[in-house]
Design a protein around this motif. Structure first.
Motif, mmCIF file in Angstrom:
data_model
loop_
_atom_site.group_PDB
_atom_site.id
_atom_site.type_symbol
_atom_site.label_atom_id
_atom_site.label_comp_id
_atom_site.label_asym_id
_atom_site.label_seq_id
_atom_site.Cartn_x
_atom_site.Cartn_y
_atom_site.Cartn_z
ATOM 1 N N LEU A 290 -4.598 8.905 2.213
ATOM 2 C CA LEU A 290 -4.677 7.443 2.311
ATOM 3 C C LEU A 290 -4.244 6.764 1.017
ATOM 4 O O LEU A 290 -3.546 5.745 1.049
ATOM 5 N N TYR A 291 -4.649 7.317 -0.137
ATOM 6 C CA TYR A 291 -4.222 6.723 -1.406
ATOM 7 C C TYR A 291 -2.705 6.826 -1.576
ATOM 8 O O TYR A 291 -2.051 5.861 -1.996
ATOM 9 N N VAL A 292 -2.151 7.978 -1.264
ATOM 10 C CA VAL A 292 -0.696 8.145 -1.390
ATOM 11 C C VAL A 292 0.026 7.178 -0.456
ATOM 12 O O VAL A 292 1.027 6.556 -0.829
ATOM 13 N N ASP A 293 -0.468 7.052 0.759
ATOM 14 C CA ASP A 293 0.155 6.128 1.708
ATOM 15 C C ASP A 293 0.111 4.693 1.185
ATOM 16 O O ASP A 293 1.083 3.943 1.320
ATOM 17 N N ASP A 294 -1.004 4.309 0.577
ATOM 18 C CA ASP A 294 -1.107 2.971 -0.011
ATOM 19 C C ASP A 294 -0.074 2.771 -1.111
ATOM 20 O O ASP A 294 0.562 1.713 -1.197
ATOM 21 N N PHE A 295 0.103 3.768 -1.974
ATOM 22 C CA PHE A 295 1.027 3.623 -3.095
ATOM 23 C C PHE A 295 2.489 3.702 -2.663
ATOM 24 O O PHE A 295 3.368 3.232 -3.386
ATOM 25 N N ARG A 296 2.744 4.249 -1.500
ATOM 26 C CA ARG A 296 4.112 4.234 -0.975
ATOM 27 C C ARG A 296 4.451 2.878 -0.360
ATOM 28 O O ARG A 296 5.618 2.556 -0.170
ATOM 29 N N GLY A 297 3.414 2.103 -0.049
ATOM 30 C CA GLY A 297 3.622 0.778 0.505
ATOM 31 C C GLY A 297 3.543 -0.287 -0.579
ATOM 32 O O GLY A 297 3.303 0.013 -1.753
ATOM 33 N N PRO A 298 3.718 -1.554 -0.224
ATOM 34 C CA PRO A 298 3.663 -2.633 -1.212
ATOM 35 C C PRO A 298 2.287 -2.713 -1.867
ATOM 36 O O PRO A 298 1.264 -2.718 -1.183
ATOM 37 N N HIS A 299 2.258 -2.792 -3.191
ATOM 38 C CA HIS A 299 0.992 -2.929 -3.915
ATOM 39 C C HIS A 299 1.259 -3.545 -5.279
ATOM 40 O O HIS A 299 2.390 -3.526 -5.772
ATOM 41 N N GLU A 300 0.200 -4.094 -5.883
ATOM 42 C CA GLU A 300 0.297 -4.713 -7.203
ATOM 43 C C GLU A 300 -0.437 -3.844 -8.228
ATOM 44 O O GLU A 300 -0.980 -2.789 -7.910
#
Length: 324
Positions: A290-300
């Motif tokens: 889940l963390y990797v998926d979040d960082f592959r998507g848009p984030h600040e």
């Protein structure tokens, strides 16, 4: 969450609270927890409520259907458990139409809870022996409860596994979701061999586990989801409630033979330490996914992203060094 949600209109949120009969005169953001967003609402007559806003695009925990329907099912189950007499369940309050949550736009879901008082902890925190015993007894009571009709099944398999496998296959390119995308790619690439070994280990061990004796489980009864109140511990955050092996809860709480014996005395069933350890492995793999998926998507690069990065690096280090 420490950072406020992007794109959420707090005036619209205040207006939506009218569905619960709340004419909020104050709505204060509460930077607590990790995953959902929270406010404390108060009206002119003095009562206060704890308002939770879930970002449905970040919900990776439902096996079937939409994030909205899965979250609604979980909240309805919490309400049913409370109605069945489990006073330690901090369940959402119903709207005037009997709903456990309402949508705010297409992306967010709102639930309102009673504001309870007590001491809360953090994930990974150690409980005192007496506190831990009380939580073990609480879980034993939950696990002996007749499952509500709304309770979903939570299989042992890892729902977010495909996200990690996609990331493992795609470390050769450039990840461009935000400031942590490339560091996450490098971390996954460096650890790819060991991560695949852990996935294989999980598969081997999961094949040996029987699916019999499923009970109602909270899913995440760690200190961060406990309120240690004067009358005893209360459980909050029922997003992951569902039918599973009791070890799904117990690995997060039980610490040694005395806790397991206490649980067995109440329920008549002795937990399997091997299955508890398997759920520990499952938790770590899903966190990485889940963390990797979040960082592959848009984030600040805000506080929440930094916290997620620290959690990811720590979990990968533990996962690749601890098991096997």
């Amino acid at each position: 969450m420490k950072d406020r949600p992007a794109g959420l209109d707090e005036r619209a949120l205040r207006d939506l609270l009218g569905a619960w009969g709340i004419g909020a005169v104050s709505l204060d953001y509460a930077p607590v927890g990790f995953g959902d967003y929270h406010w404390v609402a108060a009206d002119a007559d003095g009562p206060r409520w704890f308002v939770t806003v879930a970002d449905l695009t970040q919900k990776g925990l439902f096996e079937e259907g939409s994030a909205e329907s899965g979250l609604r099912q979980a909240m309805d189950t919490a309400v049913a458990l409370r109605e069945q007499g489990l006073d330690f369940v901090v369940a959402p309050l119903a709207t005037g139409r009997g709903e456990s949550l309402r949508l705010l736009g297409q992306r967010h879901a709102v639930s309102v809870f009673p504001l309870v008082r007590g001491r809360t902890g953090d994930f990974g925190e150690s409980l005192a022996a007496g506190e831990r015993a009380a939580v073990v007894e609480l879980l034993a009571e939950l696990h002996r409860t007749v499952p509500p009709a709304s309770a979903p099944v939570r299989p042992l398999r890892i729902p977010a596994r495909d996200r990690l496998e996609d990331a493992l296959r795609e470390t050769g390119g450039v990840w461009q979701g935000g400031p942590y995308a490339e560091p996450a790619r490098a971390l996954v690439a460096e650890s790819a061999g060991r991560l695949r070994e852990r996935l294989d280990e999980f598969d081997r061990r999961a094949d040996e586990v029987s699916g019999e004796h499923l009970v109602v489980t909270h899913g995440e009864p760690h200190p961060g989801n406990l309120v240690l109140a004067d009358g005893g511990p209360l459980l909050v955050d029922w997003d992951t409630v569902g039918l599973a092996r009791p070890e799904r809860d117990l690995w997060l709480v039980a610490d040694g033979p005395e806790d397991l014996a206490r649980y067995a005395d109440i329920t008549g069933r002795r937990p399997d330490p091997e299955v508890m350890d398997l759920y520990r492995l499952r938790w770590a793999i899903e966190d990485v996914a889940l963390y990797v998926d979040d960082f592959r998507g848009p984030h600040e690069s805000g506080t929440d992203s930094r916290q997620a990065w620290e959690a990811l690096t720590g979990t990968v280090t533990d996962l690749c060094g601890q098991y096997g």
